[in-house]
Write a protein that holds these residues in place. Structure first.
Motif, PDB file in Angstrom:
ATOM      1  N   ASP A  65      -6.553  -4.432   5.131  1.00 55.46           N
ATOM      2  CA  ASP A  65      -5.481  -3.643   4.540  1.00 55.46           C
ATOM      3  C   ASP A  65      -5.727  -3.290   3.074  1.00 55.46           C
ATOM      4  O   ASP A  65      -4.820  -3.244   2.274  1.00 55.46           O
ATOM      5  CB  ASP A  65      -4.143  -4.388   4.645  1.00 55.46           C
ATOM      6  CG  ASP A  65      -3.355  -3.854   5.817  1.00 55.46           C
ATOM      7  OD1 ASP A  65      -3.962  -3.120   6.628  1.00 55.46           O
ATOM      8  OD2 ASP A  65      -2.163  -4.153   5.917  1.00 55.46           O
ATOM      9  N   LEU A  66      -6.976  -3.047   2.741  1.00 52.73           N
ATOM     10  CA  LEU A  66      -7.282  -2.656   1.378  1.00 52.73           C
ATOM     11  C   LEU A  66      -7.198  -1.134   1.298  1.00 52.73           C
ATOM     12  O   LEU A  66      -7.944  -0.429   1.971  1.00 52.73           O
ATOM     13  CB  LEU A  66      -8.685  -3.133   1.008  1.00 52.73           C
ATOM     14  CG  LEU A  66      -9.072  -2.856  -0.438  1.00 52.73           C
ATOM     15  CD1 LEU A  66      -8.230  -3.705  -1.368  1.00 52.73           C
ATOM     16  CD2 LEU A  66     -10.543  -3.142  -0.651  1.00 52.73           C
ATOM     17  N   ALA A  67      -6.259  -0.647   0.511  1.00 51.84           N
ATOM     18  CA  ALA A  67      -6.100   0.796   0.397  1.00 51.84           C
ATOM     19  C   ALA A  67      -6.867   1.278  -0.832  1.00 51.84           C
ATOM     20  O   ALA A  67      -6.344   1.293  -1.929  1.00 51.84           O
ATOM     21  CB  ALA A  67      -4.627   1.160   0.288  1.00 51.84           C
ATOM     22  N   ALA A  94       1.495   3.197  -2.264  1.00 56.00           N
ATOM     23  CA  ALA A  94       0.930   4.264  -3.096  1.00 56.00           C
ATOM     24  C   ALA A  94      -0.122   5.065  -2.337  1.00 56.00           C
ATOM     25  O   ALA A  94      -0.515   6.139  -2.759  1.00 56.00           O
ATOM     26  CB  ALA A  94       0.325   3.678  -4.367  1.00 56.00           C
ATOM     27  N   ALA A  95      -0.569   4.533  -1.207  1.00 55.35           N
ATOM     28  CA  ALA A  95      -1.615   5.228  -0.450  1.00 55.35           C
ATOM     29  C   ALA A  95      -1.040   6.149   0.607  1.00 55.35           C
ATOM     30  O   ALA A  95      -1.759   6.955   1.191  1.00 55.35           O
ATOM     31  CB  ALA A  95      -2.546   4.219   0.204  1.00 55.35           C
ATOM     32  N   LYS A 102     -11.898  -1.317   8.247  1.00 57.94           N
ATOM     33  CA  LYS A 102     -12.451  -2.234   9.252  1.00 57.94           C
ATOM     34  C   LYS A 102     -13.624  -3.000   8.660  1.00 57.94           C
ATOM     35  O   LYS A 102     -13.809  -4.186   8.910  1.00 57.94           O
ATOM     36  CB  LYS A 102     -12.895  -1.447  10.489  1.00 57.94           C
ATOM     37  CG  LYS A 102     -11.708  -0.912  11.285  1.00 57.94           C
ATOM     38  CD  LYS A 102     -12.066  -0.772  12.757  1.00 57.94           C
ATOM     39  CE  LYS A 102     -10.826  -0.751  13.622  1.00 57.94           C
ATOM     40  NZ  LYS A 102     -10.171   0.553  13.702  1.00 57.94           N
ATOM     41  N   PRO A 112      -5.791   2.834   5.007  1.00 54.90           N
ATOM     42  CA  PRO A 112      -5.785   1.383   5.271  1.00 54.90           C
ATOM     43  C   PRO A 112      -5.451   1.033   6.713  1.00 54.90           C
ATOM     44  O   PRO A 112      -5.971   0.062   7.257  1.00 54.90           O
ATOM     45  CB  PRO A 112      -4.709   0.858   4.319  1.00 54.90           C
ATOM     46  CG  PRO A 112      -3.890   2.034   3.936  1.00 54.90           C
ATOM     47  CD  PRO A 112      -4.797   3.221   4.018  1.00 54.90           C
ATOM     48  N   VAL A 133       3.647  -0.759  -8.128  1.00 58.30           N
ATOM     49  CA  VAL A 133       2.387  -1.366  -7.708  1.00 58.30           C
ATOM     50  C   VAL A 133       2.058  -2.570  -8.582  1.00 58.30           C
ATOM     51  O   VAL A 133       1.609  -3.596  -8.109  1.00 58.30           O
ATOM     52  CB  VAL A 133       1.242  -0.330  -7.762  1.00 58.30           C
ATOM     53  CG1 VAL A 133      -0.090  -0.991  -7.452  1.00 58.30           C
ATOM     54  CG2 VAL A 133       1.501   0.802  -6.775  1.00 58.30           C
ATOM     55  N   GLN A 168       5.929   4.648  -9.970  1.00 58.31           N
ATOM     56  CA  GLN A 168       4.954   4.256  -8.954  1.00 58.31           C
ATOM     57  C   GLN A 168       4.057   3.141  -9.487  1.00 58.31           C
ATOM     58  O   GLN A 168       3.806   2.149  -8.814  1.00 58.31           O
ATOM     59  CB  GLN A 168       4.095   5.466  -8.549  1.00 58.31           C
ATOM     60  CG  GLN A 168       3.170   5.165  -7.382  1.00 58.31           C
ATOM     61  CD  GLN A 168       2.048   6.182  -7.244  1.00 58.31           C
ATOM     62  OE1 GLN A 168       1.528   6.688  -8.223  1.00 58.31           O
ATOM     63  NE2 GLN A 168       1.698   6.497  -6.011  1.00 58.31           N
ATOM     64  N   ASN A 225       0.811  -1.224   0.000  1.00 61.30           N
ATOM     65  CA  ASN A 225       0.000   0.000   0.000  1.00 61.30           C
ATOM     66  C   ASN A 225       0.839   1.266   0.000  1.00 61.30           C
ATOM     67  O   ASN A 225       0.396   2.321   0.439  1.00 61.30           O
ATOM     68  CB  ASN A 225      -0.940   0.049   1.210  1.00 61.30           C
ATOM     69  CG  ASN A 225      -2.070  -0.933   1.061  1.00 61.30           C
ATOM     70  OD1 ASN A 225      -2.507  -1.213  -0.060  1.00 61.30           O
ATOM     71  ND2 ASN A 225      -2.529  -1.473   2.161  1.00 61.30           N
ATOM     72  N   LEU A 264      -7.756   4.102  -1.856  1.00 60.23           N
ATOM     73  CA  LEU A 264      -7.269   5.277  -2.565  1.00 60.23           C
ATOM     74  C   LEU A 264      -5.972   4.997  -3.320  1.00 60.23           C
ATOM     75  O   LEU A 264      -5.456   5.850  -4.018  1.00 60.23           O
ATOM     76  CB  LEU A 264      -7.082   6.454  -1.605  1.00 60.23           C
ATOM     77  CG  LEU A 264      -8.380   7.028  -1.042  1.00 60.23           C
ATOM     78  CD1 LEU A 264      -8.091   8.258  -0.205  1.00 60.23           C
ATOM     79  CD2 LEU A 264      -9.367   7.378  -2.138  1.00 60.23           C
ATOM     80  N   ALA A 265      -5.419   3.801  -3.162  1.00 60.21           N
ATOM     81  CA  ALA A 265      -4.211   3.457  -3.915  1.00 60.21           C
ATOM     82  C   ALA A 265      -4.502   2.380  -4.935  1.00 60.21           C
ATOM     83  O   ALA A 265      -3.607   1.848  -5.559  1.00 60.21           O
ATOM     84  CB  ALA A 265      -3.105   2.997  -2.969  1.00 60.21           C
TER      85      ALA A 265
END
Lengths: 414, 283, 304
Positions: free
Chosen positions: C154-156, A245-246, C145, C138, A393, A389, A243, C158-159
């Motif tokens: 852990d799912l992001a 990139a977040a 949650k 995340p 990913v 980036q 993650n 926005l990424a």
């Protein structure tokens, strides 16, 4: 040919009338400085600079306008073309090129010759020189490298890796121990550029890196592909923080501090946050980026600079100010506040361990990079870092990424 | 009335509805409640990842004090007021005049002019961005409060004229005619006859424009660069850059920035909603 | 009312006052609007035929910017995302209607409840964007949650290039639903009770009633809800800028943001290219603008 001549002319007339009405004039002996020193340490360093200059030059009043770091990058063009201040802070290398080429920065070669700056500021001279002239004064730079958790390495019986093979071996062991080898946060894009810089400089050398960032080599070149072969060896096994990139680079520091990640390729400015997060010098180590091909070492060391806009209305004092900035004792004190390295080689350097190690590294380097987003022109840099980036990913997109970068390169450097 | 009034429903349905309402409200406002709670948490809660539980330390004072003392947020808020209030005044004043012209007089180009105001009101900002920025630079008003105010007045005068014109058209025209027969000049007709009648519309419109301008972010980023003139929306964005992972400060800052329009809304709710629907449903 | 004010003047003004007055009243607003809104539209279109970095002299390139747009993958992503915004954002209309129907009662405290439901709309999109960014984080957000309950920890969002635009649209819907709700609440207020009662006597209920009797009467509210939602969706700059700045790797860009990025951001300064994007955006919007104007025109003609 201007597409908006009529409107501009009428607007100008109206503007003049308004200005007259407001009676806004700048006093003589006032030096207006625009900087992006919005973080605490840079702000304090510039305040020291202004104060010390005024103490030595009582006839001049210095006024500093501080801008938000990101906003400054876009606003610089505006105030250089419109209401120009007398001094601006900026960056060396390709980053200053568009302004020099557009005639917006003042040639200060006379200052360099008069004060012997060619010798005193030697390390930064190439990145301040364009068309055979010098366009500003560099005042600070900082080393990049890998910060790592000495305590974690010791706990798992690992030695500091010196070669690529050793780095991979260390990564395997860390991963097996449930530790992500590398902390990173690429939300702001640029941290991915650091990785590309180092891999490229280690695989192909400094000269090639400079040729690439100045647009002379296609991104689809086999040598660039070779860089991604190495990168693959880290990306595919999942050696970077998930993650990434977040999150921003600061967000990745807790993982490093908590020991969830063991290494962090970063600039020296990150040390402050790492220490604030609770790491002691016994825990935090610094190492050069390992060797890959048998080449002389090159490093990233971005240099911050100051320039005089061509439209400044007080160039005489601005020159005195830049001369003051170049002095050894001034740079020493500024960098003590900044926690970075003075460019003037006669200046005393900060006593900090990491800076000392970094300085040694830079002194022995065969060449210095300014960082990807300063060496490559802005548009290329944006596309490049976005591509890096994306690749990090989705490693499978690598071919597509390189082809895309190549099409951008063809357009940007034409 | 639709749907059927709940009073006519069976008793269990009634009670269910009454119980569901606050629950739905709680769910709906959860994002804002969470922000409010976070803004009073201590650093320890943040570090321990306690974002959703009850705060273990209450640091409302510390957090808000930190926001005000260590950032220029007070200045940002001042700037927001300095931009918003003159804009409200200017746009509403211009719109009164123009709305009067379009609402009272029948002249050939009337509808065309009206359409330009209405249509312009819907254009995407991006098509104006580069020329407006150049214009501001040429006027010497780039990166200044006055530059931002002038643009906002100009752009808002589109919506406001639309609003005022529709309102004025609904007024009884006999009053205007009567005043003219008595020999009133056109200015007197505007000033003495129409202006007093549009007062409720002025209040509604002002509240609405206040909110629009206060919440503007795009033009603040295009026309303003430095802290000296940055409104609170843009300021909050740049503070967010400095407060990485310090969510208690981000939350406190967000609440401070949202407070003025929210307060105005709750105080002048009637005018606000009247304005929103008056301007809208007549379109 | 003293009526002598104008009588002392000469005859010319007296004769022409009625004809000139509207133009004099119009002048200030019209001048400002012309200078800041109408002329810039033409200037932008013109500039889109030039190559200009904002520093030197613009160079005429004809349609080159548009040709480049046609093959620019970033533009395609932005265009696609703008369409997702357009369609996704329109969900605010039925959701707003649903909420309005839920709240259109006269139980105790309903006024306060209505305004509490509505007030997210008066909060700046910057604030809404920050709040939802935090939600989506995340490591600590609520959304994570929720996903965690389904084994997707852990799912992001926005990424994630596939989810990010939907996630931002969802955040944008929050205040927009409130907006549509208030429009419908007002619309419901002005529904003719006699028609409803008549339909009730004929046995109409629930959906049937809603579809055949209520919605036709809500048409003005629906119309304006759709218009403000469409306009809002194409102006989706704020949310994207605050939440992702177009990332990851450009996958959440929309036309409005891409235009800004190309024309004014640190890495851009291609004014001509930027205005070409803006012109495309304007062309899309023009469809709606003309639709709205046409409707007003019809109304005006009916009123005479």
């Amino acid at each position: 040919m201007n597409p908006t001549p009529l409107l501009r002319r009428s607007a100008l007339a109206l503007g003049l009338a308004l200005c007259g009405a407001l009676g806004a004039t700048v006093q003589a002996g006032t030096l207006v400085i625009n900087t992006d020193a919005s973080d605490p340490a840079p702000k304090a360093a510039w305040e020291y600079l202004a104060k010390s200059f005024m103490a030595a030059h009582p006839d001049v009043t210095v006024k500093i306008n501080t801008f938000d770091h990101e906003g400054f990058k876009t606003s610089l063009r505006n105030f250089l073309t419109a209401e120009a201040p007398d001094v601006v802070s900026w960056y060396a290398g390709n980053r200053m090129a568009p302004f020099v080429q557009a005639g917006l920065f003042e040639d200060v070669s006379d200052l360099w010759t008069r004060d012997g700056l060619h010798d005193k500021l030697k390390s930064a001279a190439p990145s301040m020189t364009l068309n055979g002239k010098q366009w500003g004064v560099p005042y600070t730079y900082y080393p990049w490298g890998i910060y790592y958790r000495k305590d974690l390495f010791a706990k798992h019986g690992l030695a500091m890796p010196k070669t690529w093979k050793e780095l991979l071996a260390v990564s395997v062991k860390l991963k097996a121990a449930g530790i992500t080898p590398f902390a990173i946060g690429t939300k702001a894009l640029w941290p991915s550029g650091g990785w590309f810089d180092y891999l490229n400089m280690r695989v192909n050398g400094h000269a090639f890196h400079m040729a690439l960032t100045s647009g002379q080599v296609p991104y689809t070149d086999a040598r660039v592909v070779a860089v991604f072969d190495r990168w693959d060896e880290l990306v595919r096994p999942g050696y970077f923080l998930a993650n990434h990139a977040a999150i921003d680079w600061q967000d990745a520091i807790p993982a490093f501090v908590k020991g969830e990640a063991a290494m962090y390729l970063m600039g020296n400015f990150a040390v402050d946050l790492m220490k604030k997060g609770g790491l002691s010098e016994a825990q935090l180590g610094f190492m050069p980026f390992p060797k890959i091909a048998d080449l002389p070492q090159a490093e990233d060391a971005p240099t911050d600079t100051a320039h005089i806009p061509s439209k400044s209305r007080n160039k005489a004092d601005a020159r005195r100010f830049l001369a003051w900035m170049a002095r050894a004792e001034v740079q020493a004190r500024m960098n003590e506040i900044l926690g970075q390295l003075p460019v003037n080689r006669e200046a005393a350097r900060p006593a900090d361990t990491y800076l000392k190690e970094g300085f040694t590294l830079l002194s022995n380097a065969q060449g210095l990079g300014q960082f990807y987003d300063r060496d490559a022109p802005a548009e290329m840099a944006k596309a490049g870092m976005e591509g890096f980036q994306r690749y990090m990913v989705k490693p499978d997109s690598r071919k597509e990424v390189l082809e895309r970068l190549e099409s951008v390169r063809k357009r940007v450097y034409k | 009335m639709f749907p059927t009034p709940i009073e006519r429903a069976s008793a269990p349905t009634r009670w269910l509805y009454r119980a569901a309402l606050p629950l739905a409200l709680l769910l709906w406002l959860l994002p804002l409640i969470a922000v409010a709670l976070t803004s009073v948490r201590g650093q320890a809660d943040i570090a321990a990842g306690n974002y959703w539980g009850w705060p273990t330390q209450w640091q409302a004072w510390d957090n808000y004090a930190a926001v005000f003392s260590s950032t220029p947020i007070l200045r940002y808020i001042g700037n927001s007021f300095l931009v918003t209030l003159p804009t409200v005044l200017g746009a509403v004043a211009l719109a009164c005049l123009a709305g009067f012209a379009l609402g009272v007089y029948r002249f050939k180009a009337n509808l065309l002019v009206f359409f330009v105001f209405v249509g312009g009101n819907f254009v995407p900002f991006q098509i104006l961005m580069v020329p407006v920025r150049d214009l501001s630079l040429a006027l010497g008003l780039y990166d200044s409060l006055s530059g931002l105010i002038l643009f906002h007045i100009a752009f808002q005068s589109g919506f406001c004229t639309f609003f005022m014109r529709n309102f004025i058209r609904e007024l009884p025209m006999e009053l205007v005619e009567a005043a003219r027969i008595e020999g009133a000049s056109e200015w007197q007709v505007f000033h003495r006859v129409v202006l007093p009648l549009v007062r409720p519309a002025l209040a509604a419109l002002s509240v609405l424009v206040f909110t629009f301008i206060w919440n503007d972010y795009f033009w603040a980023t295009v026309l303003i660069q430095g802290d000296h003139a940055m409104p609170v929306t843009g300021g909050l964005k740049s503070l967010n850059g400095q407060w990485v992972a310090q969510w208690h400060l981000v939350s406190a800052g967000a609440i401070v920035a949202a407070l003025p329009p929210v307060a105005i809304f709750f105080i002048l709710q009637k005018q606000f909603i009247a304005g929103l629907t008056m301007g809208a449903t007549k379109g | 009312m003293p009526a002598t004010g104008a009588q002392g003047h000469d005859g010319w003004w007296q004769r022409h006052q009625r004809a000139l007055a509207p133009w004099l009243f119009l002048a200030p607003a019209a001048a400002m609007f012309l200078l800041y809104v109408v002329l810039p539209i033409g200037q932008s279109m013109r500039l889109s035929l030039y190559d200009w970095d904002g520093l030197g002299t613009p160079v005429w390139v004809g349609l080159a910017n548009y040709v480049e747009l046609a093959s620019d993958p970033d533009f395609h992503v932005a265009l696609k995302n703008s369409l997702i915004w357009l369609l996704g954002f329109l969900l605010a209309v039925p959701m707003g209607l649903g909420l309005a129907l839920l709240l259109n009662q006269t139980v105790f405290g309903i006024r306060a409840i209505k305004s509490l439901f509505f007030f997210p709309f008066v909060i700046s999109q910057v604030v809404i964007g920050l709040v939802f960014t935090w939600f989506y984080n995340p490591a600590l957000g609520l959304v994570d949650k929720l996903f965690g309950l389904f084994g997707q920890a852990d799912l992001a969002v926005l990424a994630d290039e596939d989810l990010v635009t939907y996630a931002i649209v969802a955040a944008g819907l929050y205040p927009q639903i409130a907006y549509c709700m208030i429009l419908y609440l007002t619309g419901l207020n002005s529904i003719r009770p006699d028609l409803i009662e008549a339909a009730r006597l004929e046995g109409a209920k629930g959906w049937q009633m809603l579809w055949h009797v209520v919605l036709p009467q809500l048409r003005p509210a629906s119309f304006i809800a759709v218009v403000v939602t469409v306009v809002g969706s194409l102006r989706s700059f704020d949310m994207v800028a605050v939440m992702t700045a177009g990332g990851p790797y450009g996958s959440s860009r929309v036309l409005a943001y891409y235009m800004y990025e190309k024309a004014l951001s640190e890495y851009g300064y291609r004014m001509g290219y930027g205005t070409a994007i803006a012109t495309v955006l304007f062309a899309i919007m023009l469809v709606y603008i003309l639709f709205v104007l046409w409707r007003i025109y019809r109304q005006e003609r009916e009123l005479g």
